[in-house]
Structure formats: C-alpha cells, structure tokens
Design an enzyme around this catalytic site. Structure first.
Site, short mmCIF file in Angstrom:
data_model
loop_
_atom_site.label_atom_id
_atom_site.label_comp_id
_atom_site.label_asym_id
_atom_site.label_seq_id
_atom_site.Cartn_x
_atom_site.Cartn_y
_atom_site.Cartn_z
N TYR A 50 79.71 37.14 42.45
CA TYR A 50 78.92 37.62 43.60
C TYR A 50 77.48 37.09 43.51
O TYR A 50 76.87 36.77 44.52
CB TYR A 50 78.90 39.16 43.65
CG TYR A 50 78.10 39.70 44.81
CD1 TYR A 50 78.67 39.83 46.07
CD2 TYR A 50 76.75 40.03 44.65
CE1 TYR A 50 77.93 40.29 47.15
CE2 TYR A 50 76.00 40.49 45.73
CZ TYR A 50 76.60 40.63 46.98
OH TYR A 50 75.86 41.07 48.03
N GLY A 86 79.98 41.43 41.31
CA GLY A 86 80.00 42.77 41.90
C GLY A 86 81.11 42.86 42.92
O GLY A 86 81.63 41.84 43.36
#
Ligand code: XMP
Length: 517
Positions: A86, A58
């Site tokens: 992420y 992300g």
C-alpha cells in the site's frame, strides 16, 4: 526512552499486519527503527535524526474516499523512502502514476526477476528469487521519474525506483520469511541506501539506556514489581546496572506461583545480582480470599486487586520512592498508542503489562518500551542474566489460579505445583522446554476411576498443554514425541498422590485458548 538524537528509520504504519515485522527486520540490520502514525508532520521528521522512511502496507485501497495518506512534504525532505505494498501504491498515486483497482487478491509466492541488478536495493539478491505477494490493487503506470527495477510474471511494477528523488517502492513484502532475500533487501535499504552504520547493538543499547535511567532518576528511589517474567527481570537488571541500590524490587508471592519459583528468584536477584529485593509472602492471604471462588474472572479480579494492596504497602516502606519501573515493551506501547488504527482488526489480549495507575506514582521508568521481545532477551543476555531467566516461557499474572479449574484450595495448588514441576523437568531434560511457547499442566475439576496396585482409586485428572506460538495470539498444539508424553504421564501418576489420569490437549488457538481458566 526514545531519543530524538538517535539515528533511526521511521516506519509510517498504514495498518499492515506486518508493520512490526518491518521494524524488527530493520533492527536486525543493526539499525534502530520506530513505528509512527502516518500523519506525522514532515517538519517533525525533519527535526529528528531520521535516516530513512518506510511506508508500510495496509488493508485500504487508494481509491477509497478516506484512503489513509501521509504528509506529502515527506517526499521533499531528501530522506530515502521505501514504500511497501500500500505504501508503494499511495506514493505512486500521489506522485502522478496510476494504480488499478482490483476486486481480487493476489496472495502467495511469486517469482521476481530483477531488471536493474545494479540498483542498490537489490545488491546481493539473485536475478530471480521468490517473493511474497499479498495485494489487490496494483500499479499499472509508474509515477514520472520512476523506473521499473524488478517484475514478476503477473506484476510488471513489482519494484520501482526514482533514483533522483531517492524513492523506492515494492509491491511484495520483503519483511516476511516467505521472501527469502527480503532481509537482504531491507538491509540494503537501511545500511546502503540510508547510510546507517549498523551500530544498534545490545551493548550499545545498555550503554545508552543506563545513562538515560541515571539522568531521569537522579538521586531518587525507584520501585519495581518483579514478577519473575522475562520483561520485569530484564528491566530490573538494566535499572540495577544504572542506579544500583536506588532500585527496590518488590516480589509478591501470591500463593499460586510455581514450585520453587520464589527460591529461584531470591537466588538470582538477591544472592547472585545483589539487588535490593523485598519478598512478600502473601500466599495464605491470597488463598483465603480465593476460598470458595470458582468463576475465572472473579479469581482474576481478587488476585489483581489484592496484589495492588500488597504492593502498595510494600512500596510505602521505601522512603522517597518517586518512580515506578515497569518492563513495558514495544508491542504494549504500539497497542495502547493507537498507532495501527488503520489496521483491519485491532487485537487485544491480556498480556499487556503494567500496574494500574492507582499505585500512585507520578513517574514511570520503562527502559524497554522501545524493544521487541527478542531484543529484550538479547539485552538480558548482555546483562548476564541466566539462560533460564531470559528464555523462560510466559506465565500468566494470576498464576496457577487460571490453571486450577474450579476452586483454588491450598491442597489443589500443591497438587498442581507438583505435576507442573514434573512437566518442567521432563521438558527441560528432553530439550523441548525452550523449543515451545508454553508447556504446563492444568488441574481439572473432575475425578475419575482408576486402579493402582490392587486398589480402586477415585482421583483428579490433569490435562497437559503444550503449544507453539509467536505471540500468544494464535497457537498450535505441539506433536510431542510419544515417549516424552508417556514419561510425563507415568511420573505424574506415580509421584503425585491425588492424580490418577493425564490427558493431552490437542486444541489449537483459535478455537481454543492457551490457558483453560
Ligand atoms: P490465552 O489463554 O488467552 O493466553 O490464549 C494467551 C497468552 O497470554 C498469557 N496470559 C496472561 N499473561 N497475564 C499475563 O501476563 C494474564 O493475566 C494472562 N492470562 C493469560 C497466556 O499464558 C498465553 O501465553
């Protein structure tokens, strides 16, 4: 159509542009996967038949105040977890490791060296291989209990594992094609680590989906708007397999369909598949309403609203029709569900299907709503639909109206239908039709001077548009062989009276769009 008893891998979406790719890769390992919001409660996961969890990448940084996270109790479920980019960083910082904030981005291919070749995540992956990196922050100290499994030159913690808690994390992106052994890594996670048997196949989907359609519909009747596109055609074939004559398809000829389109659909669905299909020829009425209109949005509105009227009337002739069936697919569902809210930019485009709510049906049947396009096609093939149906190019709802610039008149529709049909024939016979995303002609609102024989002509020009794309969001113009371009041009000019010039569109998207409107 999602079933809590179905064994699956859940993908918690932190907004990566690659989240759908992760889901597809898992399914390519013949394991069912679903994308869910990151905040799904762990108890809800525990209540389903979840064999593994993937935390996606992300755009956020774990150092941001409102950095997205998930229910920490997922780490105590005893279900294997794989964090990607992420996802790894969030797991690391949550479990007591350190993630270094970085202002710059590492983006591109890197060489990965596997340090623990017996780790199941890297089974059958060479000791050194290329991987795709795209990150700013980076793990600089693994969380307690984690060991380094693989490193790259610049990223020591490129892959980590806590064997006891069965948590893995990778800094690179195994889901993208630029990581050549990424498919193997995802296969290893889904099949070996999560222990999924790999029984998610087209045949099994058809078996489960037809059973569910029968359970949902019972003895009632179902109406489906057949457009001739892949999604509605496959949905129709699947529902017909489940409930036979309880399915009633309505096809509306809006006067701006391609040459022979209606005949072809009648041939396949009515004659070959023996389905109930009501073919409504409303061409003249649509063209009457379009007379004098040149503005593209207005054309779309006229076609859209009159379609609803015609469809409603056709549907009203079917007694006890309680359900409306649609060929909604997974990308439509994801886009409209708000999953992906962590994404940087939320895309929108007009390819999201669905008839408006005002059609007045209480209940929907959407058997393809958990499938990606390539899976829809595989189901179409499994159901025995012809190749030209399953692999056909996308065609806009408002049809040739968006490809006739200026006023849409019966004569101009006929001109474009002829030119378009030549493009189709030539693309097919040169084996290019199935290789490109779309190939079509556009009728321009200009006339130009030409000579034919000894006569001066003053006729219409068409533009040829041939593009390559994965999803219609971006596109490249295709470098078609010159001989093919020449053949298409010669045939159109020789065979279509009223067209004396053909030009080739060499604009990519962006900045251009695919349709000219
Ligand atoms: P544009 O022209 O926006 O098109 O680059 C992107 C893709 O969407 C298709 N398209 C439509 N599809 N209904 C549809 O189902 C529509 O109204 C519509 N308009 C455009 C277009 O053909 C291309 O594949």
């Amino acid at each position: 159509m999602s079933d809590p008893s179905e064994q699956k891998i859940l993908i918690l979406d932190f907004g990566s542009q690659y989240t759908q790719l992760i889901a597809r890769r898992v399914r390519e390992a013949s394991v069912y996967s679903e994308i869910v919001d990151t905040m799904i409660p762990a108890v809800e996961i525990a209540a389903q038949n979840v064999a593994g969890i993937i935390l996606s990448g992300g755009p956020a940084s774990v150092h941001e105040e409102d950095a997205p996270g998930c229910d920490p109790a997922i780490f105590d479920l005893g279900i294997p977890i794989l964090g990607i980019c992420y996802g790894l960083q969030w797991a690391t910082s949550h479990l007591g490791g350190t993630v270094k904030r970085s202002g710059s981005r590492e983006y591109g291919q890197a060489t990965l060296t596997v340090k623990k070749p017996d780790n199941p995540l890297f089974a059958e992956v060479p000791e050194t291989s290329k991987v795709w990196m795209s990150h700013a922050d980076e793990v600089v100290e693994a969380a307690p209990g984690f060991e380094v499994v693989a490193s790259s030159d610049s990223v020591p913690f490129a892959a980590v594992c806590n064997p006891e808690r069965r948590i893995w994390g990778v800094q690179f992106h195994p889901e993208v094609v630029h990581t050549p052994h990424g498919t193997q890594i995802i296969h290893n996670f889904a099949r070996t680590i999560c222990g999924c048997p790999g029984d998610w196949t087209a045949a099994r989907f058809v078996e489960i989906a037809t059973r569910k359609v029968r359970e949902t519909v019972g003895a009632d009747q179902v109406i489906l708007g057949l457009s001739g596109g892949v999604d509605s055609s496959v949905a129709a074939a699947l529902i017909h397999r489940a409930i036979g004559d309880q399915l009633h398809c309505v096809y509306v000829d809006n006067g701006v369909m391609r040459h022979k389109e209606s005949d072809q659909l009648r041939e396949i669905f009515a004659k070959h598949l023996k389905m109930n299909i009501q073919m409504v020829d409303a061409g003249k009425a649509f063209l009457d309403r379009l007379a004098g209109v040149s503005e593209p949005e207005q054309k779309r509105k006229i076609i859209g609203s009159y379609f609803v009227e015609v469809f409603r009337e056709a549907a009203a002739s079917v007694p006890n029709a309680r359900f409306l069936a649609q060929g909604t697919t997974y990308p439509d569902v994801i886009e409209s569900s708000g999953i992906g809210k962590h994404a940087d930019n939320i895309k929108s485009h007009h390819n999201v299907g669905g008839l408006p709510a005002e059609l007045g049906f209480d209940e929907l049947v959407e058997p393809l709503r958990m499938l990606f396009k390539d899976e829809v096609r595989a189901i179409g093939e499994e159901l025995g639909l012809p190749r030209e149906m399953v692999w056909r190019q996308p065609f806009p709802g408002p049809g040739l109206a968006v490809r006739i610039l200026g006023e849409v008149t019966p004569d101009r529709v006929a001109l474009l239908q002829k030119a378009d049909y030549i493009v189709l024939e030539e693309m097919k016979s040169a084996n290019w039709y199935y290789k490109v995303w779309q190939s079509f002609a556009v009728l321009l609102p200009v006339q130009t001077v030409g000579v034919m024989g000894d006569c001066r002509t003053y006729e219409n020009a068409v533009a040829l548009r041939v593009v390559q794309s994965n999803d219609g969001m971006t596109a490249d113009w295709v470098q078609l062989p010159h001989e093919l371009l020449g053949r298409i041009s010669t045939r159109i000019i020789n065979e279509v009276r009223g067209i004396n010039r053909v030009v080739y569109d060499i604009t990519s998207k962006p900045p251009g769009t695919i349709e000219w409107e």
